[in-house]
Design a protein around this motif. Structure first.
Motif, PDB file in Angstrom:
ATOM      1  N   LYS A   1     -76.028   8.620 -15.229  1.00 17.63           N
ATOM      2  CA  LYS A   1     -75.400   9.467 -14.210  1.00 17.63           C
ATOM      3  C   LYS A   1     -76.218   9.322 -12.938  1.00 17.63           C
ATOM      4  N   PRO A   2     -75.573   9.288 -11.751  1.00 11.40           N
ATOM      5  CA  PRO A   2     -76.322   9.075 -10.501  1.00 11.40           C
ATOM      6  C   PRO A   2     -77.478  10.069 -10.347  1.00 11.40           C
ATOM      7  N   GLU A   3     -77.227  11.338 -10.710  1.00 11.11           N
ATOM      8  CA  GLU A   3     -78.266  12.359 -10.502  1.00 11.11           C
ATOM      9  C   GLU A   3     -79.478  12.160 -11.415  1.00 11.11           C
ATOM     10  N   ASP A   4     -79.305  11.375 -12.459  1.00 10.57           N
ATOM     11  CA  ASP A   4     -80.423  11.152 -13.386  1.00 10.57           C
ATOM     12  C   ASP A   4     -81.301   9.973 -12.976  1.00 10.57           C
ATOM     13  N   LEU A   5     -80.875   9.262 -11.934  1.00 12.14           N
ATOM     14  CA  LEU A   5     -81.609   8.030 -11.613  1.00 12.14           C
ATOM     15  C   LEU A   5     -82.960   8.304 -10.931  1.00 12.14           C
ATOM     16  N   GLN A   6     -83.014   9.422 -10.224  1.00 13.96           N
ATOM     17  CA  GLN A   6     -84.265   9.730  -9.512  1.00 13.96           C
ATOM     18  C   GLN A   6     -85.455   9.806 -10.460  1.00 13.96           C
ATOM     19  N   ALA A   7     -85.199  10.357 -11.649  1.00 11.36           N
ATOM     20  CA  ALA A   7     -86.284  10.481 -12.625  1.00 11.36           C
ATOM     21  C   ALA A   7     -86.899   9.120 -12.950  1.00 11.36           C
ATOM     22  N   HIS A   8     -86.046   8.077 -12.867  1.00  8.51           N
ATOM     23  CA  HIS A   8     -86.540   6.747 -13.237  1.00  8.51           C
ATOM     24  C   HIS A   8     -87.480   6.142 -12.192  1.00  8.51           C
ATOM     25  N   VAL A   9     -87.443   6.646 -10.958  1.00  5.95           N
ATOM     26  CA  VAL A   9     -88.355   6.077  -9.951  1.00  5.95           C
ATOM     27  C   VAL A   9     -89.631   6.913  -9.816  1.00  5.95           C
TER      28      VAL A   9
ATOM     29  N   THR B   1     -95.948   1.997  -5.818  1.00  5.56           N
ATOM     30  CA  THR B   1     -95.472   0.628  -6.044  1.00  5.56           C
ATOM     31  C   THR B   1     -94.031   0.524  -5.547  1.00  5.56           C
ATOM     32  N   PRO B   2     -93.725  -0.531  -4.799  1.00  3.30           N
ATOM     33  CA  PRO B   2     -92.335  -0.646  -4.335  1.00  3.30           C
ATOM     34  C   PRO B   2     -91.362  -0.854  -5.501  1.00  3.30           C
ATOM     35  N   ILE B   3     -90.170  -0.323  -5.346  1.00  2.00           N
ATOM     36  CA  ILE B   3     -89.117  -0.575  -6.325  1.00  2.00           C
ATOM     37  C   ILE B   3     -87.795  -0.749  -5.574  1.00  2.00           C
ATOM     38  N   HIS B   4     -86.972  -1.669  -6.008  1.00  2.00           N
ATOM     39  CA  HIS B   4     -85.697  -1.956  -5.345  1.00  2.00           C
ATOM     40  C   HIS B   4     -84.539  -1.460  -6.194  1.00  2.00           C
ATOM     41  N   ILE B   5     -83.610  -0.793  -5.520  1.00  2.00           N
ATOM     42  CA  ILE B   5     -82.356  -0.411  -6.193  1.00  2.00           C
ATOM     43  C   ILE B   5     -81.253  -1.285  -5.614  1.00  2.00           C
TER      44      ILE B   5
ATOM     45  N   ASP C   1     -76.600   9.763  -0.995  1.00  2.00           N
ATOM     46  CA  ASP C   1     -76.362  11.016  -1.714  1.00  2.00           C
ATOM     47  C   ASP C   1     -77.639  11.750  -2.144  1.00  2.00           C
ATOM     48  N   TYR C   2     -78.747  11.042  -2.227  1.00  2.00           N
ATOM     49  CA  TYR C   2     -79.970  11.667  -2.769  1.00  2.00           C
ATOM     50  C   TYR C   2     -81.162  11.378  -1.863  1.00  2.00           C
ATOM     51  N   LYS C   3     -82.215  12.186  -2.041  1.00  2.00           N
ATOM     52  CA  LYS C   3     -83.465  11.940  -1.306  1.00  2.00           C
ATOM     53  C   LYS C   3     -84.379  11.060  -2.146  1.00  2.00           C
ATOM     54  N   TRP C   4     -84.996  10.074  -1.501  1.00  2.00           N
ATOM     55  CA  TRP C   4     -85.799   9.108  -2.239  1.00  2.00           C
ATOM     56  C   TRP C   4     -87.193   8.977  -1.649  1.00  2.00           C
ATOM     57  N   PRO C   5     -88.168   8.677  -2.468  1.00  2.00           N
ATOM     58  CA  PRO C   5     -89.513   8.416  -1.925  1.00  2.00           C
ATOM     59  C   PRO C   5     -89.527   7.146  -1.077  1.00  2.00           C
ATOM     60  N   MET C   6     -90.555   7.025  -0.230  1.00  2.00           N
ATOM     61  CA  MET C   6     -90.664   5.907   0.710  1.00  2.00           C
ATOM     62  C   MET C   6     -90.683   4.535   0.051  1.00  2.00           C
ATOM     63  N   ASN C   7     -91.208   4.476  -1.147  1.00  2.00           N
ATOM     64  CA  ASN C   7     -91.384   3.159  -1.768  1.00  2.00           C
ATOM     65  C   ASN C   7     -90.112   2.623  -2.434  1.00  2.00           C
ATOM     66  N   VAL C   8     -89.016   3.385  -2.311  1.00  2.00           N
ATOM     67  CA  VAL C   8     -87.745   2.901  -2.881  1.00  2.00           C
ATOM     68  C   VAL C   8     -86.941   2.208  -1.783  1.00  2.00           C
TER      69      VAL C   8
END
Lengths: 342, 224
Positions: free
Chosen positions: B145-153, B161-165, B176-183
């Motif tokens: 679910k989209p709302e569950d993806l934040q937990a994965h980063v 560490t950088p991560i790419h979605i 739709d969501y707030k993300w940390p700088m490294n995403v």
């Protein structure tokens, strides 16, 4: 040299729950006829589940085609054309067969022929019995029930059809009600042998009316009502209901065909096709009717009544011999009435 | 024998085809068609074959994506691949849409990081694959679910560490969501040109598990 080689068409059928491929010659020889039935995949659901069917077709399609080619002992380059069912039917499955066929046609720049599944059934007796046009056709299967005046390739006049369930659907639903197994046609037929066709007086819907439309939903509901009346249903109850149900279907079919023969005022063959035409009681009933009316009765062999690749290859051959072919852009369609071909 | 690849991609609303030979994409065509891939695909194949001046009988590999994506689209692509394969006895270079997008992103970003590939299922959730840094194959795949993806980063947030979605589900996640700088987000979708390039690359990597079987990630829906 070229003239002595017989024309060959590969036919692919994937519109319901059989993955099938076949090669036929222009003089009506069936060089191969491979059918993979998905019955086991759908058994637990009492009917065909479209997404399961589509997935299964993809898994089997190349193996079935490869087997059909090797049994016919020919190479793709020997083919004159590639034909595939492009509707009507469960579109997920239709797409698998049609797209595979198109790719083969594209690779070899061979003609692609989009076959209407119902046309495949309609023309089968010309493959097996060389029946001449025109003829009266009762097409009855799990998805379709109609009476057609077949005047030529692509010329089909619909005289009547079902206003609700298809005949095969009525068999499947009745078998499910009586817990006889799936597919319903053979299950009901086998149970009926042990039952009394006069035990229950199920309705012969539409039979009092003019024309040759069908209705089977009332018949199925009548079986349900009888089942609900019983506290406990014995095997003999089931056999009697199956026999009485089948008898009602036979009489409905005979009544509608009699009207159809009257509507077209022309001595000709009475032909049956489709999975329901595999039912022996229905065949016998229609044969009696045909004899009484002085017309020839023709039914394809049982294995060519149910869905198969040979009927698609043959319909493709008939179209090919008339110089017809379809663009690779032809979009398969879930609905495709035969009357729209004319 | 010179390697010539016919590639096509039909797993989303975009339909595309490409011909790859002599180390590059020789011709490609793509269009957002919505539906009707079973019709358009063959026009596209004909067009790229003509543009590249490569008759179809010169093709010696077929590249295709095998999902996840639209069930029907995936089947259209694989059925076409199986048809060409049968006709010409050609090997099928079948890649998942996940692996295709992960490889394409790695090439576009010119650097390799951990990746999450997200494909819109059109049913309110996402086909999701997780790639560790330096890996071409996912550590695992699932429907999220989209709302569950934040937990994965979260773990990456702590370590900076950088991560790419990546993928056709990325743009909506980003807004739709707030993300940390490294995403970082890369809203790309699978297409035949990238597929041809990736398939050619992985064909040189004997360990890549090409397959002609579909990857649905979701069981069939049964209506009682």
């Amino acid at each position: 040299m070229g003239n002595t080689n017989p024309k060959l068409v590969l036919g692919i059928e994937t519109s319901c729950d059989e993955t099938a491929a076949s090669v036929v010659t222009e003089d009506g020889q069936i060089l191969s006829n491979v059918v993979f039935s998905q019955i086991e995949d759908h058994q637990n659901f009492g009917g065909v589940v479209p997404e399961i069917a589509a997935r299964s077709h993809l898994q089997k399609i190349d193996g079935v085609i490869r087997q059909a080619m090797s049994q016919a002992n020919i190479k793709f380059s020997d083919l004159s054309a590639i034909a595939a069912t492009c509707g009507p039917g469960l579109i997920g499955g239709v797409l698998v067969g049609a797209v595979t066929a198109k790719a083969i046609a594209a690779y070899y720049s061979k003609p692609f022929i989009a076959v209407n599944h119902l046309e495949g059934h309609a023309l089968t007796v010309r493959l097996t019995n060389k029946v001449k046009f025109p003829y009266l056709l009762l097409l009855a299967s799990g998805g379709h029930t109609q009476l057609l005046f077949v005047k030529g390739v692509g010329q089909y006049q619909e005289l009547g059809g079902t206003i609700d369930d298809a005949a095969g659907e009525a068999f499947d639903k009745t078998a499910k009600l009586l817990n006889l197994g799936y597919p319903g046609g053979p299950a009901v037929e086998a149970a009926a042998v042990k039952g009394d066709p006069k035990a229950y007086n199920f309705p012969r819907s539409m039979c009092q009316r003019e024309g040759c439309d069908f209705s089977f939903s009332g018949l199925k509901s009548a079986v349900l009502r009888e089942v609900e009346k019983l506290d406990q249903i014995t095997d003999q109850n089931k056999f009697d209901m199956a026999a009485s149900f089948q008898q009602a279907i036979v009489e409905i079919m005979m009544n509608r065909c009699k009207n159809a023969l009257r509507m077209i005022h022309q001595p000709m063959a009475l032909v049956v096709a489709g999975g329901v035409a595999a039912n022996r009681e229905i065949r016998n009933g229609l044969e009696r009717l045909a004899q009484k009316k002085g017309v020839e009765f023709v039914a394809p062999p049982l294995n060519l009544c149910t869905d198969n690749g040979a009927m698609i290859a043959w319909a493709g051959m008939e179209k090919f011999l008339l110089g017809r072919q379809d663009p690779l852009e032809f979009l398969p369609r879930p609905r495709w009435p035969l009357s729209s071909l004319s | 024998m010179t390697k010539i690849i016919l590639a096509f991609e039909t797993s989303t609303s975009v339909c595309s085809a490409a011909i790859w030979g002599e180390g590059e994409v020789m011709a490609s065509e793509q269009e957002s068609i919505g539906y009707g891939h079973a019709s358009s695909l063959f026009s596209f194949v004909k067009n790229v074959s003509q543009k590249a001046r490569v008759p179809l009988e010169y093709i010696n590999h077929v590249a295709v994506t095998r999902g996840p994506g639209s069930f029907t689209g995936v089947r259209v692509g694989l059925a076409a691949a199986r048809g060409f394969s049968l006709a010409g006895n050609l090997p099928i270079l079948g890649m998942t849409t996940f692996d295709l997008l992960a490889y394409t992103a790695k090439k576009q970003m010119m650097e390799d990081h951990a990746k999450i590939v997200v494909m819109d299922t059109k049913r309110g959730d996402l086909y999701t694959a997780f790639y560790d840094i330096g890996q071409d194959l996912p550590s695992h795949t699932q429907i999220t679910k989209p709302e569950d993806l934040q937990a994965h980063v979260e773990p990456y947030k702590k370590s900076y560490t950088p991560i790419h979605i990546i993928g056709d589900g990325a743009a909506k996640l980003q807004t739709d969501y707030k993300w940390p700088m490294n995403v970082e987000f890369l809203p790309i979708f699978p297409n035949a040109s990238d597929l041809a390039i990736a398939a050619a690359h992985f064909h040189e990597t004997p360990s890549y598990p090409f397959s002609s079987d579909p990857l649905y990630l979701r069981p069939p829906k049964v209506y009682e």
